[in-house]
Scaffold this motif. Structure first.
Motif, PDB file in Angstrom:
ATOM      1  N   TYR A   1       1.957  -2.009   5.314  1.00  0.00           N
ATOM      2  CA  TYR A   1       2.039  -2.365   3.900  1.00  0.00           C
ATOM      3  C   TYR A   1       3.467  -2.290   3.422  1.00  0.00           C
ATOM      4  O   TYR A   1       4.219  -1.392   3.802  1.00  0.00           O
ATOM      5  N   GLU A   2       3.795  -3.232   2.569  1.00  0.00           N
ATOM      6  CA  GLU A   2       5.136  -3.274   2.000  1.00  0.00           C
ATOM      7  C   GLU A   2       5.317  -2.081   1.061  1.00  0.00           C
ATOM      8  O   GLU A   2       6.411  -1.569   0.893  1.00  0.00           O
ATOM      9  N   LYS A   3       4.217  -1.627   0.482  1.00  0.00           N
ATOM     10  CA  LYS A   3       4.274  -0.527  -0.469  1.00  0.00           C
ATOM     11  C   LYS A   3       2.861   0.050  -0.623  1.00  0.00           C
ATOM     12  O   LYS A   3       1.885  -0.695  -0.545  1.00  0.00           O
ATOM     13  N   THR A   4       2.759   1.341  -0.832  1.00  0.00           N
ATOM     14  CA  THR A   4       1.456   1.969  -1.074  1.00  0.00           C
ATOM     15  C   THR A   4       1.549   2.845  -2.308  1.00  0.00           C
ATOM     16  O   THR A   4       2.494   3.620  -2.459  1.00  0.00           O
ATOM     17  N   ILE A   5       0.579   2.676  -3.190  1.00  0.00           N
ATOM     18  CA  ILE A   5       0.566   3.460  -4.425  1.00  0.00           C
ATOM     19  C   ILE A   5      -0.774   4.172  -4.528  1.00  0.00           C
ATOM     20  O   ILE A   5      -1.821   3.557  -4.318  1.00  0.00           O
TER      21      ILE A   5
ATOM     22  N   MET B   1       0.737  -5.094  -0.815  1.00  0.00           N
ATOM     23  CA  MET B   1       0.844  -3.710  -1.272  1.00  0.00           C
ATOM     24  C   MET B   1      -0.566  -3.161  -1.429  1.00  0.00           C
ATOM     25  O   MET B   1      -1.508  -3.904  -1.712  1.00  0.00           O
TER      26      MET B   1
ATOM     27  N   GLN C   1       3.120 -10.653   1.927  1.00  0.00           N
ATOM     28  CA  GLN C   1       3.435  -9.229   1.850  1.00  0.00           C
ATOM     29  C   GLN C   1       2.266  -8.582   1.119  1.00  0.00           C
ATOM     30  O   GLN C   1       1.782  -9.140   0.143  1.00  0.00           O
TER      31      GLN C   1
ATOM     32  N   ARG D   1       3.303 -10.691  -3.805  1.00  0.00           N
ATOM     33  CA  ARG D   1       2.549  -9.769  -2.965  1.00  0.00           C
ATOM     34  C   ARG D   1       1.049  -9.917  -3.225  1.00  0.00           C
ATOM     35  O   ARG D   1       0.632 -10.241  -4.326  1.00  0.00           O
TER      36      ARG D   1
END
Lengths: 428, 174
Positions: free
Chosen positions: A265-269, A159, A157, A192
């Motif tokens: 993406y599992e998450k984007t910051i 991010m 995964q 991740r």
């Protein structure tokens, strides 16, 4: 569907899918040091499997306790040394030619874009700065890597952390990664991979990118990844010049290890660094982060500048800029540890070593020692260290000692002041 | 396959790191057995005394992110040479979790509220817990209270536990 960097590496390296979510991948390099490898070697010997999958793809260094401090550490070195000779592992680096593994192996050109690399050390995540998949592993994974050249991972995964804005004066990659960890927490990236993207990363040199990726494991991340570009090609050039007509061609080729535009993406910051101040840690977890300003005046007994996080040339330069013409506070012990033999030599040539010794710092040989309380800088009960390393855990640098993590510039300024303080106070 | 059950040691804190489980200064030992006296020596936890609380325990129950920090497999080894082969927690750091399975040891992840309830219902008395790998069930009991809690184990993790570890598995296969 588009792929992330890690997905591309997994797909080009897969040798088996023993279960739905498990990928066994081929390794381009297996990296070894004297703390976690000897047990793997002895296990393999006991099982009658004292073999290596490919000696040219195994790299080994004695770096954690060097020179050996006692019989135990001398034995660990001996086991690794004899094993390297027995198996004709020519990329073996002993004292006088060694360095902290995560500075030494990149410097030697052993980490390339698109590589899959393991090492029995959690900060192997540093090496992802080259656009590679570089997780730290335990001794059993290492033993299998040595024997078979493979390792198993769950489906990656990823991010993405996009760093935007402009780094203010006196704020460095170390402050950025500490602020990221402070934001997402010590398990914010567990299981991740973290891709670092954005204009701030694009402008960073390889040393800063390594600092950034180095501490992804402090947020639980498997490894950090930066996209390999012209800066990567320039850093690696002496090692890859036979493979490409010029640096531009190398950089163009590296683009195959960039994520697809439609990667999932599992998450984007998005993390804006424009207003970032120099930061440090309090407490005993790396996500206990606050501005240096709020910790101003915290008394310290020792300053350590070095480690796989901040022991490279740029780090020494930024500390030396603060220290030049000044003296370490009489109540403070200053220890600076250039991360590799090459860095030591360059620092000598540039006159940095002289700046440190004139300021009253002790300059040690390259070693991991102080960071994990193993040698050359162990704290006593109740002592406090301002450190450029990566972990402020309870007892990390010695039983009953406390650690505050910070950039080399902040550590140097604090050494002069005798307490934690901002480096801007010591602007030339 | 190893046996996963026994008396429970409750460690009521999140983010217990591998430096706390086994401090780096003991990583100069090559033999796993040499780690035995030092398990959890640096753990920051009110009222915990490793010399008093570890002997006779075979299972650890803890909170989130157990085993974070260093990759040292000495952490699972230090647990195993003390007879602890099962750790139940809300979540685990990746490398610690993999190291446990690679050694043929077992970690079980349970939801946050289940873990919280185990602490409330079982942490005060003498508690016994067993993992039945084939059925995917934890049996836990203390005094007059007992229950079964099911858990999920991936096929691959189960194969590692059954094989006795990753070295054994990989050598037979690759």
């Amino acid at each position: 569907m588009g792929q992330t960097v890690a997905e591309k590496i997994f797909e080009t390296h897969v040798v088996d899918r023993p279960a739905e979510d498990v990928w066994v991948i081929r390794l381009d390099a297996v990296l070894c040091h004297e703390i976690t490898t000897p047990t793997a070697i002895l296990d393999l010997m006991r099982l009658g499997k004292d073999r290596v999958f490919d000696p040219s793809r195994i790299k080994a260094v004695i770096d954690h306790v060097t020179p050996a401090k006692d019989s135990n550490t001398a034995t660990q070195g001996k086991v690794l040394r004899e094993w390297a000779r027995r198996h004709h592992i020519t990329d073996f680096f002993d004292i006088g030619r060694n360095g902290v593994c995560h500075a030494l192996f990149p410097e030697k050109g052993f980490i390339r874009p698109g590589y899959a690399v393991i090492m029995g050390d959690s900060h192997t995540c540093t090496d992802g700065a080259f656009g590679a998949f570089t997780p730290g592993v335990g001794t059993t994974d290492l033993a299998v890597g040595i024997l078979k050249g493979v390792c198993a991972f769950r489906r990656p995964q990823t991010m993405k952390i996009t760093l935007t804005g402009e780094l203010p004066q006196g704020v460095f990659a170390k402050d950025v990664i500490l602020s990221v960890i402070g934001r997402i927490g010590v398990d914010g990236a567990t299981n991740r991979i973290v891709e670092f993207d954005g204009p701030v990363v694009q402008r960073m040199n390889m040393e800063a990118r390594m600092t950034l990726c180095n501490m992804t494991v402090e947020a639980g991340g498997t490894c950090g990844i930066c996209y390999a570009d012209a800066i990567t090609a320039d850093y690696l050039w002496e090692h890859i010049r036979g493979e490409y007509p010029d640096k531009a061609a190398a950089a163009a080729d590296f683009r195959k290890w960039w994520p697809d535009p439609d990667a999932v993406y599992e998450k984007t910051i998005v993390h804006d660094v424009s207003g970032l101040e120099p930061v440090t840690t309090f407490g005993q977890k790396p996500d206990n982060v606050r501005p240096v300003r709020e910790m101003e005046g915290t008394p310290i007994d020792q300053v350590f500048i070095g480690s796989c996080t901040n022991g490279r040339m740029d780090d020494l330069r930024s500390a030396a800029r603060v220290l030049a013409g000044r003296k370490v506070h009489p109540h403070v012990r200053g220890i600076v540890c250039p991360a590799t033999t090459k860095i030591f030599s360059e620092a000598l040539e540039e006159g940095l070593i002289r700046v440190f010794t004139d300021a009253g710092f002790c300059v040690t040989n390259p070693t991991c020692g102080p960071c994990l309380g193993m040698s050359t800088g162990v704290l006593a009960e109740g002592e406090v260290c301002a450190s450029t390393s990566n972990r402020n855990f309870n007892d990390r640098m010695g039983r009953g000692g406390r650690v505050h993590l910070m950039s080399p510039a902040t550590a140097a300024a604090s050494a002069i002041a005798g307490h934690i303080t901002n480096s801007e106070l010591y602007k030339a | 396959m190893k046996n996963f059950g026994g008396h429970v040691l409750f460690l009521d804190r999140a983010d217990i790191n591998t430096d706390e489980i086994i401090p780096a200064k003991y990583l100069t030992e090559i033999a796993r057995e040499a780690l035995q006296p030092y398990l959890l020596e640096s753990l920051t936890l009110d009222g915990f005394d490793p010399k008093r609380d570890i002997p006779g325990k075979q299972v650890v129950i803890s909170r989130a992110n157990f085993g974070c920090g260093s990759s040292r497999e000495h952490a699972p080894w230090a647990l195993e040479v003390n007879g602890i082969r099962l750790v139940i927690a809300e979540s685990f750091a990746r490398i610690f979790r993999q190291n446990m399975f690679n050694c043929g040891l077992l970690v079980v992840e349970l939801p946050c509220d289940t873990i919280a309830r185990l602490f409330t219902d079982y942490a005060r008395g003498e508690t016994f817990a067993t993992a039945d790998v084939a059925r995917g069930v934890i049996q836990i009991r203390t005094g007059t209270k007992a229950e079964e809690i099911s858990f999920r184990l991936s096929d691959f993790d189960r194969q590692l536990v059954e094989a006795g570890g990753w070295l054994e598995y990989a050598d037979a296969r690759y």
